[in-house]
Structure formats: C-alpha cells, structure tokens
Scaffold this motif. Structure first.
Motif, PDB file in Angstrom:
ATOM      1  N   ILE A   1      43.155  30.989  39.852  1.00  0.00           N
ATOM      2  CA  ILE A   1      43.362  29.557  39.646  1.00  0.00           C
ATOM      3  C   ILE A   1      42.772  29.098  38.318  1.00  0.00           C
ATOM      4  N   ARG A   2      41.613  29.601  37.961  1.00  0.00           N
ATOM      5  CA  ARG A   2      40.984  29.195  36.703  1.00  0.00           C
ATOM      6  C   ARG A   2      41.802  29.666  35.504  1.00  0.00           C
ATOM      7  N   GLN A   3      42.429  30.834  35.618  1.00  0.00           N
ATOM      8  CA  GLN A   3      43.294  31.299  34.528  1.00  0.00           C
ATOM      9  C   GLN A   3      44.495  30.376  34.375  1.00  0.00           C
ATOM     10  N   LEU A   4      45.071  29.963  35.494  1.00  0.00           N
ATOM     11  CA  LEU A   4      46.214  29.058  35.431  1.00  0.00           C
ATOM     12  C   LEU A   4      45.805  27.672  34.941  1.00  0.00           C
ATOM     13  N   ALA A   5      44.639  27.205  35.367  1.00  0.00           N
ATOM     14  CA  ALA A   5      44.205  25.852  35.017  1.00  0.00           C
ATOM     15  C   ALA A   5      43.783  25.741  33.554  1.00  0.00           C
ATOM     16  N   TYR A   6      43.053  26.733  33.059  1.00  0.00           N
ATOM     17  CA  TYR A   6      42.511  26.642  31.712  1.00  0.00           C
ATOM     18  C   TYR A   6      43.306  27.423  30.685  1.00  0.00           C
ATOM     19  N   GLY A   7      44.164  28.314  31.122  1.00  0.00           N
ATOM     20  CA  GLY A   7      45.002  29.061  30.193  1.00  0.00           C
ATOM     21  C   GLY A   7      44.235  29.962  29.256  1.00  0.00           C
ATOM     22  N   GLY A   8      43.053  30.377  29.655  1.00  0.00           N
ATOM     23  CA  GLY A   8      42.237  31.218  28.792  1.00  0.00           C
ATOM     24  C   GLY A   8      42.510  32.697  28.991  1.00  0.00           C
ATOM     25  N   ALA A   9      41.801  33.492  28.231  1.00  0.00           N
ATOM     26  CA  ALA A   9      41.929  34.942  28.333  1.00  0.00           C
ATOM     27  C   ALA A   9      41.310  35.435  29.633  1.00  0.00           C
ATOM     28  N   THR A  10      41.721  36.628  30.050  1.00  0.00           N
ATOM     29  CA  THR A  10      41.228  37.158  31.323  1.00  0.00           C
ATOM     30  C   THR A  10      39.747  37.509  31.271  1.00  0.00           C
ATOM     31  N   ASP A  11      39.205  37.770  30.101  1.00  0.00           N
ATOM     32  CA  ASP A  11      37.792  38.132  30.032  1.00  0.00           C
ATOM     33  C   ASP A  11      36.852  36.934  29.949  1.00  0.00           C
ATOM     34  N   MET A  12      37.387  35.709  30.058  1.00  0.00           N
ATOM     35  CA  MET A  12      36.512  34.539  30.001  1.00  0.00           C
ATOM     36  C   MET A  12      35.727  34.331  31.305  1.00  0.00           C
ATOM     37  N   PHE A  13      36.010  35.133  32.318  1.00  0.00           N
ATOM     38  CA  PHE A  13      35.342  34.980  33.611  1.00  0.00           C
ATOM     39  C   PHE A  13      34.249  36.021  33.835  1.00  0.00           C
ATOM     40  N   ASP A  14      33.979  36.849  32.840  1.00  0.00           N
ATOM     41  CA  ASP A  14      32.973  37.899  32.990  1.00  0.00           C
ATOM     42  C   ASP A  14      31.616  37.341  33.394  1.00  0.00           C
ATOM     43  N   GLU A  15      31.159  36.334  32.678  1.00  0.00           N
ATOM     44  CA  GLU A  15      29.828  35.805  32.938  1.00  0.00           C
ATOM     45  C   GLU A  15      29.791  34.875  34.142  1.00  0.00           C
ATOM     46  N   TYR A  16      30.850  34.093  34.329  1.00  0.00           N
ATOM     47  CA  TYR A  16      30.853  33.091  35.397  1.00  0.00           C
ATOM     48  C   TYR A  16      31.100  33.710  36.771  1.00  0.00           C
ATOM     49  N   LEU A  17      32.116  34.546  36.897  1.00  0.00           N
ATOM     50  CA  LEU A  17      32.468  35.121  38.190  1.00  0.00           C
ATOM     51  C   LEU A  17      32.105  36.599  38.323  1.00  0.00           C
ATOM     52  N   HIS A  18      31.668  37.209  37.241  1.00  0.00           N
ATOM     53  CA  HIS A  18      31.344  38.638  37.228  1.00  0.00           C
ATOM     54  C   HIS A  18      32.558  39.470  37.631  1.00  0.00           C
ATOM     55  N   ILE A  19      33.693  39.127  37.051  1.00  0.00           N
ATOM     56  CA  ILE A  19      34.944  39.854  37.277  1.00  0.00           C
ATOM     57  C   ILE A  19      35.432  40.331  35.925  1.00  0.00           C
ATOM     58  N   GLY A  20      35.764  41.609  35.838  1.00  0.00           N
ATOM     59  CA  GLY A  20      36.278  42.166  34.600  1.00  0.00           C
ATOM     60  C   GLY A  20      37.687  41.697  34.307  1.00  0.00           C
ATOM     61  N   LYS A  21      38.131  41.937  33.072  1.00  0.00           N
ATOM     62  CA  LYS A  21      39.439  41.411  32.685  1.00  0.00           C
ATOM     63  C   LYS A  21      40.591  42.089  33.403  1.00  0.00           C
ATOM     64  N   SER A  22      40.477  43.367  33.729  1.00  0.00           N
ATOM     65  CA  SER A  22      41.577  44.014  34.460  1.00  0.00           C
ATOM     66  C   SER A  22      41.667  43.474  35.890  1.00  0.00           C
ATOM     67  N   THR A  23      40.528  43.223  36.510  1.00  0.00           N
ATOM     68  CA  THR A  23      40.533  42.648  37.857  1.00  0.00           C
ATOM     69  C   THR A  23      41.057  41.218  37.831  1.00  0.00           C
ATOM     70  N   ALA A  24      40.675  40.450  36.817  1.00  0.00           N
ATOM     71  CA  ALA A  24      41.165  39.074  36.702  1.00  0.00           C
ATOM     72  C   ALA A  24      42.679  39.058  36.504  1.00  0.00           C
ATOM     73  N   ARG A  25      43.191  40.000  35.722  1.00  0.00           N
ATOM     74  CA  ARG A  25      44.643  40.087  35.507  1.00  0.00           C
ATOM     75  C   ARG A  25      45.360  40.436  36.815  1.00  0.00           C
ATOM     76  N   GLU A  26      44.792  41.375  37.575  1.00  0.00           N
ATOM     77  CA  GLU A  26      45.377  41.728  38.875  1.00  0.00           C
ATOM     78  C   GLU A  26      45.334  40.547  39.837  1.00  0.00           C
ATOM     79  N   CYS A  27      44.233  39.815  39.846  1.00  0.00           N
ATOM     80  CA  CYS A  27      44.124  38.631  40.707  1.00  0.00           C
ATOM     81  C   CYS A  27      45.232  37.642  40.413  1.00  0.00           C
ATOM     82  N   LEU A  28      45.471  37.388  39.142  1.00  0.00           N
ATOM     83  CA  LEU A  28      46.512  36.442  38.748  1.00  0.00           C
ATOM     84  C   LEU A  28      47.892  36.949  39.149  1.00  0.00           C
ATOM     85  N   GLN A  29      48.134  38.228  38.931  1.00  0.00           N
ATOM     86  CA  GLN A  29      49.439  38.803  39.265  1.00  0.00           C
ATOM     87  C   GLN A  29      49.711  38.719  40.768  1.00  0.00           C
TER      88      GLN A  29
END
Length: 150
Positions: free
Chosen positions: A42-70
């Motif tokens: 949801i945060r990727q859709l709402a803010y339109g940022g890169a997948t690695d912008m959640f590393d510090e906030y959610l402790h999720i890597g960019k490949s996992t964030a990309r899979e979550c969105l998909q």
C-alpha cells in the motif's frame, strides 16, 4: 483507511495466497507478518517511491517489497475485481453525465482530472532531490491530483 476494511483485505489476501500467511524461513526465523507485507504494498502505491524506501521503516528488502506489491495487485484484481472493478456501461455513463450537468453545472462531462504543483516546505533533506523538478524554482514540490466524478 477504516480499520475493518484494512483487516478485511488482509484476511482475504491471507486466505487466498500462501505468500501473505505468516511463515518461518528454512532456519526457523519468523518471517514478515501479513499486515507488514500489505503495508509495504500500500505504501508503494500511495507514495510511488522505490521499493527500497521501506528498508528502515518496515525492515523489508526491496525484492520482498516488489513481491508484496505484485501479489497484492494480483490479489485485489482476483478477489475484489468482479465486484468493484468494472467498466461503466452506457447507462452508467449517461447517469454520470446527467449528474454532472445537474449537480455541478458541467453538462456533458463524464469525469475530469486536474493537477497542481504544491510547494513542500517541510520536505526532508534526504528527499529534496527526488521532489525538486525545477518547476517552482529550487523548492521541492508534490503534485496534487483531483478527480471530479460522482
């Protein structure tokens, strides 16, 4: 977003996809919760940022964030698409056009989108380069979009 709607979507995705269920990895270390994966999408859709912008906030890597969105987008289309996502038929279009003419005073309008650049005075230094386009000088801006429909 209303809490019950949030939990309904998380529950539907969790029941449909093994990916959104809480699991442990091969070592036995607990994985990410369904709510954390949903939030990343949801945060990727709402803010339109890169997948690695959640590393510090959610402790999720960019490949996992990309899979979550998909998986999130596929799940929403499969689970809720038939009920909520449909193309308007001619009757729907005529009702919208009539409503815009009588309520808003815009006869013949089906929908309208408008954008404006809004100066972001409290933008953090880390994000200034990403939001400075030169449109308003050297100040970071965000685009505010509004859609007029029923």
């Amino acid at each position: 977003m209303h809490c019950l709607l949030f939990l309904r979507i998380v529950s539907a995705l969790e029941h449909r996809y093994k990916y959104f269920r809480f699991r442990e990895d091969a070592v036995g270390k607990p994985g990410h919760t369904p709510i954390k994966k949903w939030t990343a999408a949801i945060r990727q859709l709402a803010y339109g940022g890169a997948t690695d912008m959640f590393d510090e906030y959610l402790h999720i890597g960019k490949s996992t964030a990309r899979e979550c969105l998909q998986y999130f987008c596929e799940g929403i289309r499969e689970i809720f698409g038939e009920w909520y996502l449909w193309k308007p038929n001619p009757v729907d279009c005529h009702q919208l056009i009539d409503m815009h003419g009588s309520v808003h005073g815009f006869p013949g309008m089906l929908g309208s989108i408008d954008c404006m650049y809004w100066e972001w005075k409290n933008c953090s230094d880390a994000w200034k380069g990403m939001y400075t386009t030169g449109f308003k000088g050297k100040h970071p801006t965000m685009i505010l979009e509004a859609v007029a429909d029923y």
